[in-house]
Write an enzyme that holds these catalytic residues in place. Sequence first.
Site, PDB file in Angstrom:
ATOM      1  N   SER A 272       0.833  -1.189   0.000  1.00 48.15           N
ATOM      2  CA  SER A 272       0.000   0.000   0.000  1.00 48.15           C
ATOM      3  C   SER A 272       0.871   1.243   0.000  1.00 48.15           C
ATOM      4  O   SER A 272       2.076   1.174   0.202  1.00 48.15           O
ATOM      5  CB  SER A 272      -0.900   0.023   1.246  1.00 48.15           C
ATOM      6  OG  SER A 272      -1.669  -1.152   1.352  1.00 48.15           O
ATOM      7  N   SER A 310      -3.751  -3.745  -2.741  1.00 52.40           N
ATOM      8  CA  SER A 310      -3.052  -2.533  -2.323  1.00 52.40           C
ATOM      9  C   SER A 310      -4.026  -1.520  -1.746  1.00 52.40           C
ATOM     10  O   SER A 310      -5.127  -1.325  -2.259  1.00 52.40           O
ATOM     11  CB  SER A 310      -2.317  -1.918  -3.514  1.00 52.40           C
ATOM     12  OG  SER A 310      -1.434  -0.897  -3.102  1.00 52.40           O
ATOM     13  N   ASP A 312      -4.264   2.269  -1.372  1.00 47.73           N
ATOM     14  CA  ASP A 312      -3.649   3.505  -1.861  1.00 47.73           C
ATOM     15  C   ASP A 312      -4.583   4.654  -1.499  1.00 47.73           C
ATOM     16  O   ASP A 312      -5.559   4.928  -2.197  1.00 47.73           O
ATOM     17  CB  ASP A 312      -3.432   3.426  -3.367  1.00 47.73           C
ATOM     18  CG  ASP A 312      -2.727   2.130  -3.759  1.00 47.73           C
ATOM     19  OD1 ASP A 312      -1.570   1.955  -3.368  1.00 47.73           O
ATOM     20  OD2 ASP A 312      -3.359   1.289  -4.435  1.00 47.73           O
TER      21      ASP A 312
END
Length: 394
Positions: A272, A310, A312
């Site tokens: 991340s 991930s 983000d």
Amino acid sequence: MKLTPVIVACLLAAPSLSQAQRRERARDVGVPLEGTPGPLNAITDVAGVEVGHRTLVAGHGPLVVGKGPVRTGVTAVFPRGKAADDPVFAGWFTMNGNGEMTGTTWVEESGFLWGPVMITNTHSVGVVRDAVIEWIVRQGRMLHDEWSLPVVAETWDGGLNDINGFHVTKADAWAAMDSARGGPVQEGNVGGGTGMVCNRFKGGIGTASRRVATEGGYTIGVLVQCNYGARAPLRIAGVPVGREIPDLLPCREPCGGPRSERAARLAADVGSIIIVVATDAPLLPHQLKRIAKRAALGVGRLGGVAGNSSGDIFIAFSTANPHASRDSGLAQVALFPDERITALFEATVQATEEAVVNAMLAAETMTGVDDLKVYALPHDRLRDVLRKYNRLAP
């Protein structure tokens, strides 16, 4: 597993950081970067912003849950400094949502960020959130409000850290907040970024800034905690660095055999990035949400694709328009014109790109849980690759 004493680095944005103490940053190495940075090339170039870290490192060898090895920490970013009790206009954006940033529903609803942005590991979000509330109460800052919804973000450091050992405590979060100050910001294996991995190199905390010569001049500052990405897509200044440096992948020591991501049991899309964008331009919440979105373009320049696993998540705030939330009558605010905001978008993209590269260049090789070794991006080889593609800055 042998334990060594916990090494705690509390400050880490202090004036005592000398040139000799820090590793080369992107511009030192010769990465050709666009835009004009502020004097510190850090988020603290935005007046009033303060950063503090608490770094926890202890033990080595096999994982013993609850004992270590420990490779983790906490980072605190205060928009107006830790002594201030004045919210800032803010907006947030998620590029991929396999992550957490608490308090963002209230940021979205109210348009304000109340208190610091805290960053830690995935399984320490709760304790850090509680610590912020207690810290605010102890500071006597609940006079106007009966509740608090802190902003606490995370990335996963379970490859190097005993993440299920819950080693981050309230005291660690308090230390990160108490140590926050302006000036140079330490990068790499510090604070929340201690155990992070970026593009299969060692990741962590990075920062950068840009001066924007419009309407008298404003500053964009960015701080990242980078922990995302596979190796092959990594590009720096347009150069395919990941394909040119395909070795030095995470491995279990002794690292004498073939090295691969599979051998290190780190899936290609696990990771991340948290991005904090600060500015002194007088932007309102809807404009700051637009700024936060542009941080994604900086990640994209480096080859980030926001993989399925991930997280983000980005937040942007403006230190302009003080006291807008506390005015007892009709609040008077300044508004930056949308017709000129593109320059701020561009500055955000540029500073984000540089902050991630600075994080990788500041980070040092680290060995953690079960002898997993994650290598730092080698400065000399990066120079060689840039030179090969005629991209090495003089």
